[in-house]
Write a protein that holds these residues in place. Structure first.
Motif, short mmCIF file in Angstrom:
data_model
loop_
_atom_site.label_atom_id
_atom_site.label_comp_id
_atom_site.label_asym_id
_atom_site.label_seq_id
_atom_site.Cartn_x
_atom_site.Cartn_y
_atom_site.Cartn_z
N ALA A 93 -5.39 -1.81 5.32
CA ALA A 93 -5.84 -0.76 4.42
C ALA A 93 -5.82 0.57 5.16
CB ALA A 93 -7.25 -1.06 3.92
N PRO A 94 -5.69 1.69 4.45
CA PRO A 94 -5.61 2.99 5.11
C PRO A 94 -6.82 3.34 5.96
CG PRO A 94 -4.87 3.16 2.83
CD PRO A 94 -5.46 1.80 2.99
N ASP A 95 -8.00 2.82 5.63
CA ASP A 95 -9.21 3.17 6.36
C ASP A 95 -9.49 2.25 7.55
OD1 ASP A 95 -9.96 0.87 5.07
OD2 ASP A 95 -11.80 1.68 4.20
N VAL B 165 0.85 -1.19 0.00
CA VAL B 165 0.00 0.00 0.00
C VAL B 165 0.88 1.24 0.00
CG1 VAL B 165 -1.75 1.31 1.26
CG2 VAL B 165 -1.87 -1.18 1.20
N GLY B 166 0.56 2.18 -0.90
CA GLY B 166 1.31 3.42 -0.98
C GLY B 166 0.86 4.45 0.03
N ASP B 167 1.61 5.54 0.13
CA ASP B 167 1.30 6.61 1.08
C ASP B 167 -0.04 7.25 0.81
OD1 ASP B 167 3.72 6.23 2.39
OD2 ASP B 167 4.77 7.73 1.18
N GLU B 168 -0.47 7.28 -0.46
CA GLU B 168 -1.74 7.89 -0.84
C GLU B 168 -2.86 6.87 -0.95
OE1 GLU B 168 -1.17 10.28 -4.32
OE2 GLU B 168 0.66 11.20 -3.54
N GLY B 169 -2.62 5.65 -0.49
CA GLY B 169 -3.67 4.63 -0.47
C GLY B 169 -3.72 3.74 -1.70
N THR B 170 -2.83 3.91 -2.65
CA THR B 170 -2.79 3.03 -3.83
C THR B 170 -2.42 1.62 -3.40
OG1 THR B 170 -2.03 4.91 -5.15
CG2 THR B 170 -1.81 2.71 -6.13
N LEU B 171 -3.16 0.64 -3.91
CA LEU B 171 -2.85 -0.76 -3.63
C LEU B 171 -2.09 -1.34 -4.80
CD1 LEU B 171 -3.18 -3.24 -1.79
CD2 LEU B 171 -5.31 -3.74 -2.99
N PHE B 172 -0.89 -1.83 -4.54
CA PHE B 172 -0.06 -2.45 -5.56
C PHE B 172 -0.12 -3.96 -5.38
CE2 PHE B 172 1.70 1.75 -4.77
CZ PHE B 172 1.82 2.28 -6.05
N THR C 203 0.86 -18.10 4.23
CA THR C 203 1.64 -17.28 3.29
C THR C 203 1.61 -15.78 3.59
OG1 THR C 203 -0.29 -17.31 1.82
CG2 THR C 203 1.47 -18.89 1.37
N GLY C 204 0.61 -15.29 4.30
CA GLY C 204 0.52 -13.87 4.61
C GLY C 204 0.47 -13.66 6.10
N LEU C 205 1.13 -12.60 6.59
CA LEU C 205 1.11 -12.29 8.03
C LEU C 205 1.23 -10.79 8.22
CD1 LEU C 205 3.01 -14.14 10.89
CD2 LEU C 205 3.11 -11.65 10.71
N SER C 206 0.30 -10.21 8.97
CA SER C 206 0.33 -8.78 9.28
C SER C 206 -0.27 -8.53 10.65
CB SER C 206 -0.47 -7.97 8.25
OG SER C 206 0.16 -7.93 7.00
N PHE C 207 0.36 -7.65 11.39
CA PHE C 207 -0.27 -7.14 12.60
C PHE C 207 -1.36 -6.15 12.20
CE2 PHE C 207 3.57 -8.75 14.52
CZ PHE C 207 3.19 -9.07 15.82
N TYR C 208 -2.50 -6.22 12.87
CA TYR C 208 -3.56 -5.26 12.58
C TYR C 208 -3.25 -3.95 13.29
CZ TYR C 208 -8.01 -2.88 12.21
OH TYR C 208 -8.98 -1.95 11.94
N ARG C 209 -3.08 -2.87 12.51
CA ARG C 209 -2.68 -1.57 13.05
C ARG C 209 -3.81 -0.53 12.99
NH1 ARG C 209 2.03 -3.84 11.11
NH2 ARG C 209 3.89 -3.42 12.36
N GLY C 210 -4.97 -0.92 12.49
CA GLY C 210 -6.06 0.04 12.34
C GLY C 210 -6.88 0.20 13.60
N GLU C 211 -7.93 1.00 13.49
CA GLU C 211 -8.85 1.24 14.61
C GLU C 211 -10.29 0.91 14.25
OE1 GLU C 211 -8.32 5.23 15.95
OE2 GLU C 211 -6.25 4.88 16.64
N GLN C 212 -10.53 0.44 13.03
CA GLN C 212 -11.90 0.11 12.62
C GLN C 212 -12.41 -1.14 13.34
OE1 GLN C 212 -13.67 -1.90 8.76
NE2 GLN C 212 -12.96 0.14 8.22
N PHE C 213 -11.56 -2.15 13.51
CA PHE C 213 -11.95 -3.37 14.19
C PHE C 213 -12.05 -3.11 15.69
CE2 PHE C 213 -9.72 -6.35 10.87
CZ PHE C 213 -10.46 -5.76 9.86
N PRO C 214 -12.85 -3.89 16.41
CA PRO C 214 -12.94 -3.73 17.87
C PRO C 214 -11.58 -3.90 18.55
CG PRO C 214 -14.73 -5.08 17.06
CD PRO C 214 -13.80 -4.89 15.91
N GLU C 215 -11.51 -3.46 19.78
CA GLU C 215 -10.26 -3.43 20.54
C GLU C 215 -9.56 -4.79 20.58
OE1 GLU C 215 -7.15 -1.87 22.57
OE2 GLU C 215 -8.87 -0.69 21.83
N ARG C 216 -10.31 -5.87 20.72
CA ARG C 216 -9.71 -7.18 20.89
C ARG C 216 -8.93 -7.64 19.64
NH1 ARG C 216 -12.35 -11.74 18.94
NH2 ARG C 216 -11.41 -12.93 20.65
#
Length: 384
Positions: A352-354, A62-69, A281-294
């Motif tokens: 995703a940025p949102d 994901v780019g700085d302006e939200g573009t998905l590559f 094959t994919g691994l990411s920490f969730y860094r957003g705030e849209q999902f609930p706290e848990r």
């Protein structure tokens, strides 16, 4: 944990014809289609089709302006996807490159897109301002192993600004020479590289903890040892230069019969074992705030799904629940497996940025958007 089922329909060609935004319902997409299939989603979440018909897609950035590559494997293409009206679905797509050799690994940093291509890494400068006419790619690193032997590759920029590249082993099980089976940290300005981990089979998904900056990664276990061994691994790098066992030890206790471990080799054991053959094959920490706290700062894993097994496992997005920097359990968030029928094979999952998450599907060339839309209070009540 409560789940609900999403009903989709396949046309006679066996291809997912349409997926709308679906939330807490069984939604018939094409009533006259030949066959219906089901996707299971944790209650409170929604799933939508963000983009489709992208070929043999693999990894995302994901780019700085939200573009998905999105990178591909054999088709040799790199696409940029833009949701210009912010409605949760791509309305502009750009072909950044074609005719590349296995450009499956992508990373974005300081306005530039980095792509693996054959035995090198190339960079597209100021890419988000040049989507229609990308500049000529510049080579920034040229010491990757040759693609004469197929192996997995992935890369991300770390907290220290270096480009971390995971290079898989070119075999099911073997003693491969360095840099196969390792993770390198590369200074893209000078080309200097450092091996920070070894003894790996096939690492594709990796990320750094938002709390500790420790590197976590998934490693795929070997095939042809049976339905239930060896485990896929979730590892954490605490000491630079650690060896994680391949090919001598699989998981925590499965000894490889074909090779003897050197007497002086210290092996770092997995932090957590996933079921055999789920293919994480994919691994990411969730860094957003849209999902609930848990769900926040937890590990999300894309399990691409089994092939070397009598019955299918994986084909899902799971959350690894962490407490005190330890994984305590694994929860399914989205399952793309309807009985023995895979609706999709999730390959990568990223933020995703949102605050939603993107999921790539290398089975049908789709990208899904996982979002949360239910009141948190209601979700907490449902989990009691």
């Amino acid at each position: 944990m409560q789940y609900f089922r999403l009903r989709f329909y396949l046309n006679f060609g066996g291809k997912l014809a349409l997926l709308g935004v679906v939330f807490l319902s069984l939604f018939p997409v094409i009533a006259s289609a030949a066959q219906s299939v089901m996707i299971t989603v944790t209650k409170g979440f929604g799933l939508s089709l963000y983009a489709s018909d992208l070929g043999d897609i693999k990894q995302l950035a994901v780019g700085d302006e939200g573009t998905l590559f999105v990178g591909s494997q054999k088709s040799g293409t790199v696409y940029a996807l833009v949701d210009s009206d912010q409605n949760g679905q791509v309305d502009k797509r750009y072909l950044i490159a074609r005719g590349l050799d296995y450009p499956e690994a992508l990373a974005f940093h300081d306005g530039a897109l980095y792509v693996t291509e054959d035995d090198r890494i190339i960079r597209f400068e100021e890419i988000e301002s040049r989507l229609r006419r990308p500049s000529r790619a510049r080579e920034v690193y040229s010491n990757l192993p040759s693609l004469d032997k197929k192996y997995s590759r992935s890369m991300h920029f770390g907290p220290d600004g270096r480009l971390y590249v995971a290079i898989g082993s070119p075999c099911n099980v073997c003693e491969a020479s360095s840099p196969f089976g390792s993770i390198l940290a590369i200074n893209v300005d000078t080309g200097a590289s450092e091996q920070i981990a070894s003894g790996l089979r096939s690492v594709i998904g990796f990320d750094w903890s938002p709390d500790t900056n420790k590197l976590w990664f998934a490693d795929l276990g070997r095939d042809w040892m049976g339905d239930n061994i060896p485990a896929d691994e979730i590892n954490r790098l605490d000491i630079k230069g650690s060896h994680f066992g391949f090919p001598y030890l699989h998981g925590t206790d499965v000894i490889e019969p074909a090779y003897d471990k050197p007497d002086n080799l210290n092996i770092t054991l997995p932090e957590f074992e996933l079921p055999a053959h789920v293919a994480a094959t994919g691994l990411s920490f969730y860094r957003g705030e849209q999902f609930p706290e848990r769900y926040r700062k937890q590990i999300f894993v894309a399990e691409n799904g089994s092939w070397n097994r009598s019955s299918k496992v994986g084909y899902q997005i799971v959350m690894l629940v962490m407490e005190d920097n330890k994984i305590v359990k694994r929860e399914t968030v989205v399952s793309f497996l309807d009985g023995e029928f895979p609706v999709a094979r999730p390959f990568d999952v990223i933020n995703a940025p949102d605050g939603a998450m993107y999921i790539s599907d290398d089975l049908k060339g789709n990208i899904y958007r996982l979002f949360y839309n239910a009141p948190e209070q209601s979700q907490e009540k449902n989990n009691e």
